[in-house]
Design a protein around this motif. Structure first.
Motif, PDB file in Angstrom:
ATOM      1  N   HIS A  40     -98.776 -67.529  -2.923  1.00 56.63           N
ATOM      2  CA  HIS A  40     -97.843 -68.041  -3.709  1.00 56.63           C
ATOM      3  C   HIS A  40     -97.291 -68.810  -2.659  1.00 56.63           C
ATOM      4  N   ALA A  41     -96.697 -70.042  -2.931  1.00 54.93           N
ATOM      5  CA  ALA A  41     -95.596 -70.808  -2.196  1.00 54.93           C
ATOM      6  C   ALA A  41     -94.698 -71.297  -3.092  1.00 54.93           C
ATOM      7  N   THR A  42     -93.284 -70.565  -3.076  1.00 54.83           N
ATOM      8  CA  THR A  42     -92.359 -70.765  -3.667  1.00 54.83           C
ATOM      9  C   THR A  42     -90.921 -71.120  -3.087  1.00 54.83           C
ATOM     10  N   ASP A  43     -89.918 -71.698  -3.832  1.00 54.11           N
ATOM     11  CA  ASP A  43     -88.628 -71.629  -3.158  1.00 54.11           C
ATOM     12  C   ASP A  43     -87.891 -69.907  -3.508  1.00 54.11           C
ATOM     13  N   ILE A  44     -87.259 -69.490  -2.583  1.00 53.90           N
ATOM     14  CA  ILE A  44     -86.445 -68.146  -2.918  1.00 53.90           C
ATOM     15  C   ILE A  44     -85.154 -68.338  -2.695  1.00 53.90           C
ATOM     16  N   ALA A  45     -84.626 -67.491  -3.441  1.00 55.83           N
ATOM     17  CA  ALA A  45     -83.029 -67.382  -3.052  1.00 55.83           C
ATOM     18  C   ALA A  45     -82.597 -65.962  -3.287  1.00 55.83           C
ATOM     19  N   LEU A  46     -81.579 -65.354  -2.393  1.00 54.77           N
ATOM     20  CA  LEU A  46     -80.973 -64.231  -2.883  1.00 54.77           C
ATOM     21  C   LEU A  46     -79.789 -64.587  -3.528  1.00 54.77           C
ATOM     22  N   THR A  47     -79.468 -63.757  -4.305  1.00 50.20           N
ATOM     23  CA  THR A  47     -78.279 -63.690  -5.027  1.00 50.20           C
ATOM     24  C   THR A  47     -77.468 -62.243  -4.931  1.00 50.20           C
ATOM     25  N   GLU A  48     -76.237 -62.135  -5.428  1.00 50.70           N
ATOM     26  CA  GLU A  48     -75.843 -60.775  -5.553  1.00 50.70           C
ATOM     27  C   GLU A  48     -76.428 -59.668  -6.228  1.00 50.70           C
ATOM     28  N   LYS A  49     -77.360 -60.233  -7.310  1.00 50.53           N
ATOM     29  CA  LYS A  49     -77.826 -58.993  -7.979  1.00 50.53           C
ATOM     30  C   LYS A  49     -79.710 -59.048  -8.009  1.00 50.53           C
ATOM     31  N   SER A  50     -80.233 -60.165  -7.381  1.00 47.32           N
ATOM     32  CA  SER A  50     -81.706 -60.346  -7.523  1.00 47.32           C
ATOM     33  C   SER A  50     -82.065 -61.209  -6.189  1.00 47.32           C
ATOM     34  N   ILE A  51     -83.568 -61.206  -5.995  1.00 46.99           N
ATOM     35  CA  ILE A  51     -84.113 -62.158  -5.353  1.00 46.99           C
ATOM     36  C   ILE A  51     -84.904 -62.855  -6.276  1.00 46.99           C
ATOM     37  N   GLU A  52     -84.849 -64.382  -6.199  1.00 50.89           N
ATOM     38  CA  GLU A  52     -85.511 -65.141  -7.262  1.00 50.89           C
ATOM     39  C   GLU A  52     -86.467 -66.073  -6.477  1.00 50.89           C
ATOM     40  N   LEU A  53     -87.546 -65.991  -7.016  1.00 52.07           N
ATOM     41  CA  LEU A  53     -88.781 -66.863  -6.812  1.00 52.07           C
ATOM     42  C   LEU A  53     -88.984 -67.928  -7.573  1.00 52.07           C
ATOM     43  N   SER A  54     -89.109 -69.160  -7.304  1.00 56.77           N
ATOM     44  CA  SER A  54     -89.224 -70.270  -8.262  1.00 56.77           C
ATOM     45  C   SER A  54     -89.966 -71.367  -7.893  1.00 56.77           C
ATOM     46  N   ASN A  56     -93.511 -73.491  -9.405  1.00 58.62           N
ATOM     47  CA  ASN A  56     -94.514 -73.518 -10.253  1.00 58.62           C
ATOM     48  C   ASN A  56     -94.445 -72.187 -11.267  1.00 58.62           C
ATOM     49  N   GLU A  57     -93.865 -71.251 -10.738  1.00 61.42           N
ATOM     50  CA  GLU A  57     -93.634 -69.965 -11.502  1.00 61.42           C
ATOM     51  C   GLU A  57     -92.407 -69.311 -11.201  1.00 61.42           C
ATOM     52  N   TYR A  58     -91.901 -68.392 -11.816  1.00 61.25           N
ATOM     53  CA  TYR A  58     -90.377 -67.774 -11.546  1.00 61.25           C
ATOM     54  C   TYR A  58     -90.801 -66.134 -11.465  1.00 61.25           C
ATOM     55  N   TYR A  59     -90.022 -65.668 -10.689  1.00 60.82           N
ATOM     56  CA  TYR A  59     -90.003 -64.258 -10.774  1.00 60.82           C
ATOM     57  C   TYR A  59     -88.662 -63.798 -10.105  1.00 60.82           C
ATOM     58  N   SER A  60     -88.237 -62.614 -10.733  1.00 60.74           N
ATOM     59  CA  SER A  60     -87.016 -62.117 -10.141  1.00 60.74           C
ATOM     60  C   SER A  60     -87.051 -60.571  -9.893  1.00 60.74           C
ATOM     61  N   VAL A  61     -86.483 -60.231  -8.727  1.00 65.07           N
ATOM     62  CA  VAL A  61     -86.619 -58.758  -8.344  1.00 65.07           C
ATOM     63  C   VAL A  61     -85.349 -58.292  -8.377  1.00 65.07           C
ATOM     64  N   PRO A  62     -84.703 -57.542  -9.186  1.00 63.58           N
ATOM     65  CA  PRO A  62     -83.301 -57.142  -9.258  1.00 63.58           C
ATOM     66  C   PRO A  62     -83.252 -56.226  -7.781  1.00 63.58           C
ATOM     67  N   LEU A  63     -82.188 -56.287  -7.233  1.00 65.82           N
ATOM     68  CA  LEU A  63     -82.090 -55.588  -6.101  1.00 65.82           C
ATOM     69  C   LEU A  63     -81.947 -54.189  -6.263  1.00 65.82           C
ATOM     70  N   ASP A  64     -81.436 -53.767  -7.433  1.00 70.61           N
ATOM     71  CA  ASP A  64     -81.072 -52.303  -7.738  1.00 70.61           C
ATOM     72  C   ASP A  64     -82.456 -51.600  -8.213  1.00 70.61           C
ATOM     73  N   ARG A  65     -83.442 -52.454  -8.076  1.00 68.06           N
ATOM     74  CA  ARG A  65     -85.133 -51.934  -8.126  1.00 68.06           C
ATOM     75  C   ARG A  65     -85.702 -51.716  -6.864  1.00 68.06           C
ATOM     76  N   ILE A  66     -85.007 -52.218  -5.890  1.00 66.58           N
ATOM     77  CA  ILE A  66     -85.822 -52.178  -4.658  1.00 66.58           C
ATOM     78  C   ILE A  66     -85.844 -50.716  -4.143  1.00 66.58           C
ATOM     79  N   SER A  67     -87.013 -50.299  -3.837  1.00 70.89           N
ATOM     80  CA  SER A  67     -87.362 -48.722  -3.362  1.00 70.89           C
ATOM     81  C   SER A  67     -87.216 -48.723  -1.919  1.00 70.89           C
ATOM     82  N   GLN A  68     -88.024 -49.951  -1.387  1.00 75.98           N
ATOM     83  CA  GLN A  68     -88.415 -50.204   0.129  1.00 75.98           C
ATOM     84  C   GLN A  68     -88.181 -51.269   0.714  1.00 75.98           C
ATOM     85  N   LEU A  69     -87.690 -51.584   1.736  1.00 81.50           N
ATOM     86  CA  LEU A  69     -87.588 -52.726   2.569  1.00 81.50           C
ATOM     87  C   LEU A  69     -88.081 -52.671   3.755  1.00 81.50           C
TER      88      LEU A  69
END
Length: 127
Positions: A40-54, A56-69
């Motif tokens: 995948h090649a997308t735009d990425i944004a970090l907000t106060e609550k999530s990582i958003e990928l947008s 041709n497709e959209y995904y959101s990773v809520p920060l409170d669900r990250i178990s490992q970085l």
């Protein structure tokens, strides 16, 4: 309205895409100058609550669900998926509490990426 903390572009893939990649699509050694393995090649944004990928497709990773970085290779995303055996950078790996694992190269260029900056920014939000 969401507050954008940082934005960029991302080359990324899920762990299951790494595991099921075809040999003709990155199963061997990467050549110099080629991008790292990604699906995948997308735009990425970090907000106060999530990582958003947008894009041709959209995904959101809520920060409170990250178990490992983590920045680095593992048994699935190995150095052979990068040109020059990883000298061009290491993936940013994000695992979630639901078991989803994603590998990122953010603002990738031949000599590296912005992964360390993103790691620091995300870590500051989830601590």
């Amino acid at each position: 309205m969401k507050t954008l903390l940082i934005t960029g572009t991302a080359l990324w893939c899920f762990k299951h895409e790494v595991l099921t990649r075809g040999k003709d699509r990155g199963g061997g050694i990467r050549i110099t100058g080629g991008p790292p393995f990604h699906q995948h090649a997308t735009d990425i944004a970090l907000t106060e609550k999530s990582i958003e990928l947008s894009g041709n497709e959209y995904y959101s990773v809520p920060l409170d669900r990250i178990s490992q970085l983590y920045i680095g290779f593992d048994e699935y995303y190995t150095k052979t998926l990068m040109h020059n055996f990883g000298l061009g950078g290491q993936p940013l790996r994000i695992a979630t509490s639901s078991g989803q694992v994603m590998y990122f190269f953010i603002d990738y260029h031949f000599f590296g990426s912005a992964n360390q900056n993103w790691f620091n920014q995300i870590k500051a939000q989830i601590v």
